[in-house]
Write an enzyme that holds these catalytic residues in place. Structure first.
Site, PDB file in Angstrom:
ATOM      1  N   ASP A   1       3.666  23.682  11.763  1.00 41.12           N
ATOM      2  CA  ASP A   1       3.632  25.111  11.452  1.00 41.12           C
ATOM      3  C   ASP A   1       4.926  25.752  11.946  1.00 41.12           C
ATOM      4  OD1 ASP A   1       2.624  27.593  10.705  1.00 41.12           O
ATOM      5  OD2 ASP A   1       1.382  27.827  12.484  1.00 41.12           O
TER       6      ASP A   1
ATOM      7  N   GLU B   1       9.965  27.395   9.488  1.00 41.45           N
ATOM      8  CA  GLU B   1      10.904  27.985   8.511  1.00 41.45           C
ATOM      9  C   GLU B   1      12.375  27.999   8.985  1.00 41.45           C
ATOM     10  OE1 GLU B   1       7.028  28.606   7.601  1.00 41.45           O
ATOM     11  OE2 GLU B   1       7.957  29.388   9.414  1.00 41.45           O
TER      12      GLU B   1
ATOM     13  N   ASP C   1      -0.460  32.681   5.901  1.00 38.79           N
ATOM     14  CA  ASP C   1      -1.333  33.735   6.422  1.00 38.79           C
ATOM     15  C   ASP C   1      -1.709  34.726   5.333  1.00 38.79           C
ATOM     16  OD1 ASP C   1      -0.997  32.415   8.718  1.00 38.79           O
ATOM     17  OD2 ASP C   1       0.360  33.848   9.645  1.00 38.79           O
TER      18      ASP C   1
END
Length: 922
Positions: free
Chosen positions: A449, A452, A571
């Site tokens: 997770d 980015e 999300d």
């Protein structure tokens, strides 16, 4: 997991989005940026390609100086793939590393500048078997045509009246456009949340730059970068699809007007790949053949997954598993977000809340029944001298640098450094840390997770003398001492992409873009590859463990990520709109070569309503990757929390678990040909234009259609049925038939989701169960569908079975079986047979076909002369034959013909052996 810029900026982004979108999406440039290039030399290459030299026509200063000489290289790399590569003729430029995404390399630059030819060059063509490349020398432009019908697929020419420039190529600004016909339907260019559905919508912004803002932000650059689009056209009832990939990892805006598409990119090269199709499935096959076939998933990955950020201790996790069992809701995988960690540090275990002996006991218990356990790891490694992972990382020099020091950022554990996955030493260190952690906790997969990469701070930071969170609380307010970095052209490029939907600085809440990786590679260039490179390293780490097939879920993705990882859409919100958006995003990722995809069921935050959660599990049960996941601050939303949701879950997941052999076979097809598991309807019905923009229904495979309720308070759904016969999976006697396609209003009470099977299909199903390991061993049923009342017809299906935890997924290893299933009806006779490859594995497992139901037969359904492999069955076995009349749910299907379903039970046919069954209809 939610992060600060998502929570704090979401409302700001949503407010600003509409006004920014209006300004940011206008593609009508008042001043054209450049005057283009002219071709000054061209020659053939030894490998059968073309190399040309382009010279700038007139220099301009906007966005920096033009690169004076360009080298273009064109090659038909395969029958259905053409490459056009344009770069600086004199200097090496950044490209997606060839070791990261393996592909053919263009000739070295030294070979390309010969003598310029002074003679004018006429328009020329370069032909392959499917595609035709042609160019105009001055100003230089090129076009790509389909050879079979001369249709222009890409045309980079720019006339005086066009709102876009000719080719522009500066160090930090590249621009190129293509004209498009008005009737082209475009799909792709993600990752973003598309409010208008799966079709690209003219003048919506499409920015590609991996960013950690929540998926609730519409039309903004989200976690992944996929600069590829599919173009579907229909000329006179004949449909054809092709795709265009611009392989470039730099930030870019893509402006789509409906009649043109313009790329504005802040670095790298123009490296175009054209895929000729002509069917949507052909396109994805050709695309994944280049970028890498999707990873094979283990069987259990197609079961249901439960996660929550906020399972504070092990006893909560144990309760969740127990409550699913009590509610008789299927569950295969239990997940931990960062709650299991010690101070939110990767590869660690909280000794108080997740004591290792108790956790190992729990894992033994769930592993024994076939359940699995997956945990999260984030890329940020806590700066902590007593933390072994950090010490070993420092000793191996694995971190991204700034000014000669590891770049300092802040994520959940507090101050962190980011591993540089472009460095081979980092990959070795990461693999070793995964192995060490697996010895500590035998996890079954990893969830990567925040890659980015997400950073709670911006700029150049140092650790302050005061207090800074160290993983004890949420800790997402930046508490490092930071200064903005704008001193370099990498941190403040001349052209501002529409980052975060608000033209945010490109280093905002991520790694500073002037930081550098291995071999001096700038973060500016490699930024969008971070999650992709971490997926590759993580895959390598899991590959060697216990000889098992890796399972990785990654938030950030790039071209080729599907070869290593599954994806969830980040999300989302517990709203009806977000439920609808989830379908388009899922379908896009199938086109991107990442077929194992799904959204957080019931929404990540805030709390969904009970009705919404009912409807969401009825959609989410049919996502390829099906997981309920909620935020730390949301109330609990496991599917058993409401009695009504538990009932909907038992129904929808009950269907899913019966369909597991079908889903797993689609997983095999995805692995060998790239075929998406979940598909838009146009994949199976490319000439049926009514379904080109359909974003509220979807297919699993080529013939199973899901038509869910997506609106509050509705107990009916208006569904589109393409031409042909469709049979309800809830009641096989219910059928809808039409010649030209039809909209039908279907009943859909709260606990019902409508699933229909198309004609000409053989669908293998099993009997379901609470855990996939058990469901897997139940007897098979085959559903055979013919066009309703047809006197002649054929149906096909297939089935792939293997030892699903072996790393490789293929035939011929002694641990797999593949079955082709066939059926025909003609002249009053029905025949059903199988052709088995590598039957030994299925025979050893003892799988049997217990029943076969044939739908859509004409007449009374009386069965005579029933034989299997030439032996009569009636009267000499326990086979039970029954017939039921079909009920036509739309007027068009109701005629004089009576149609029936014939069901045969008690068959006991071994899956691993060829069989042939025949009967005559009375």
């Amino acid at each position: 997991m939610v992060s600060p810029n998502r929570l704090l900026l979401s409302s700001l982004l949503l407010t600003l989005l509409l006004c920014v979108a209006a300004g940011a999406t206008s593609s009508k440039n008042v001043t054209k940026i450049g005057q283009g290039y002219r071709l000054v030399s061209i020659e053939e290459t030894p490998d059968g390609g073309l190399i040309g030299i382009l010279q700038v026509k007139q220099k301009t200063k906007i966005y920096g100086p033009d690169i004076p000489l360009l080298r273009f290289y064109v090659k038909h790399e395969a029958e259905n793939r053409l490459r056009v590569h344009i770069t600086d003729a004199q200097k090496q430029r950044w490209e997606v590393p060839y070791n990261l995404l393996p592909r053919e390399q263009p000739p070295p630059l030294s070979q390309s500048i010969g003598k310029f030819r002074k003679n004018p060059i006429t328009v020329s063509e370069y032909s392959g078997s499917e595609l035709l490349f042609s160019y105009t020398p001055d100003p230089f432009s090129f076009s790509v045509k389909r050879k079979s019908n001369g249709e222009t697929l890409f045309d980079s020419s720019s006339g005086d009246s066009d709102p876009f420039s000719s080719l522009v190529f500066k160090d930090q600004y590249l621009e190129i456009s293509t004209k498009l016909p008005k009737d082209a339907s475009l799909y792709g260019l993600g990752e973003n949340t598309q409010p208008h559905g799966i079709k690209l919508y003219p003048n919506d912004p499409y920015t590609l730059y991996t960013t950690d803002i929540s998926a609730i932000n519409l039309n903004a650059d989200l976690y992944g970068s996929h600069p590829v689009y599919m173009d579907l056209r229909n000329a006179g009832g004949k449909a054809s699809a092709h795709a265009v990939l611009l392989l470039n990892s730099n930030g870019m805006d893509v402006f789509y007007t409906g009649t043109s598409l313009t790329y504005k990119i802040i670095g790298g090269v123009l490296d175009f790949y054209f895929f000729s199709g002509p069917s949507p499935l052909n396109v994805v096959d050709q695309y994944t053949n280049l970028i890498g076939r999707p990873a094979p998933m283990p069987y259990w990955a197609f079961g249901f997954h439960q996660c929550r950020w906020g399972y504070h201790n092990l006893s909560v996790v144990e309760d969740v598993v127990e409550n699913y069992k009590k509610a008789q809701i299927p569950l295969d995988v239990i997940w931990n977000d960062d709650d299991h960690m010690d101070g939110k540090k990767d590869f660690s275990l909280n000794p108080v809340n997740y004591p290792r002996p108790k956790l190992l006991n729990f894992l033994d218990k769930i592993h024994n029944i076939g359940m699995k356990y997956v945990v999260i790891i984030d890329p940020g490694i806590a700066v902590n001298t007593s933390y072994g992972v950090y010490q070993r990382g420092l000793a191996n020099d694995v971190f991204i640098k700034y000014d000669g020091e590891p770049f300092l950022a802040q994520v959940w554990p507090g101050a962190v450094n980011f591993p540089d996955f472009l460095n081979p030493k980092t990959v070795s260190w990461w693999v070793d840390e995964i192995h060490r952690f697996h010895e500590l906790v035998p996890v079954d997969g990893l969830w990567i997770d925040m890659n980015e990469a997400s950073n709670f701070c911006s700029g150049k930071c140092k650790i302050p003398k005061g207090k800074c969170p160290t993983g004890t609380g949420p800790g997402w307010i930046c508490c490092l001492d930071c200064k903005n970095i704008t001193k370099t052209r990498w941190d403040d490029p001349p052209y501002k992409i529409n980052a975060s939907g608000i033209k945010a600085p490109i280093g905002f809440k991520t790694i500073a873009t002037s930081a550098y990786h291995y071999n001096g590679v700038l973060e500016y260039d490699a930024h969008s590859l971070y999650g992709f490179s971490q997926s590759i390293a993580t895959h390598k780490g899991l590959q060697g463990l216990q000889g098992k097939r890796p399972f990785i879920l990654s938030r950030s993705t790039y071209v080729g990520s599907g070869k290593y990882a599954a994806h969830w859409t980040g999300d989302n919100q517990g709203t009806w709109e977000n439920l609808r958006y989830s379908i388009s995003t899922m379908l896009n990722f199938g086109i991107f070569g990442v077929p194992m995809v799904g959204s957080d069921i019931c929404g990540f935050y805030p709390q969904p309503t009970e009705e919404l959660c009912n409807r969401w599990i009825e959609v989410g049960a049919f996502y390829p990757f099906s997981r309920d996941h909620a935020n730390y601050y949301s109330p609990r939303q496991e599917l058993y929390q409401w009695q009504s949701v538990a009932e909907s879950a038992r129904n929808a997941l009950g269907i899913r678990y019966k369909l597991l052999p079908f889903l797993y076979t689609l997983n095999y097809e995805a692995h060998v040909s790239g075929a998406p598991i979940a598909r838009p309807l146009f994949f199976s019905f490319p000439t049926y234009t009514d379904c080109y923009g359909l974003s509220t229904q979807f297919l699993l495979g080529s013939s199973l259609m899901i038509s869910p309720v997506l609106e509050q308070g509705k107990t009916q759904v208006n569904a589109l049925f393409p031409p042909g016969s469709w049979y309800s999976l809830l009641d096989w006697t219910h059928t809808i038939t039409s010649k030209d396609g039809v909209n039908v209003t279907l009943d859909a009470p709260l606990h019902v989701v409508n699933v229909h099977l198309y004609q000409n299909t053989i669908l293998p199903m099993q009997q379901g169960g609470i855990v996939s390991k058990d469901a897997r061993m139940t007897p098979f049923t085959l559903i055979v569908t013919f066009p309703s009342g047809a006197t002649a017809g054929e149906a096909k299906g297939n089935l792939f079975l293997d030892d699903d935890e072996l790393p490789e997924m293929n035939l011929g290893n002694g641990y797999s079986t593949y079955v082709d299933l066939h059926a025909t009806v003609k002249q009053g006779a029905v025949k059903i047979w199988s052709e088995v490859q590598e039957g030994k594995f299925a025979l050893e497992k003892g799988w049997i076909i217990e029943s076969i139901s044939v739908l859509g037969l004409e007449g009374s359904g009386a069965v005579s002369s029933l034989e299997i492999d030439g032996r009569p069955l009636i009267g000499v076995s326990n086979v039970n034959v029954s017939t039921s009349e079909h009920e036509h749910l739309n007027s068009e299907g109701e005629g004089e013909k009576k149609t029936v379903m014939v069901a045969l039970k008690g068959l006991n046919i071994p899956v691993g052996k060829n069989f042939a069954m025949t009967w005559k209809m009375g």
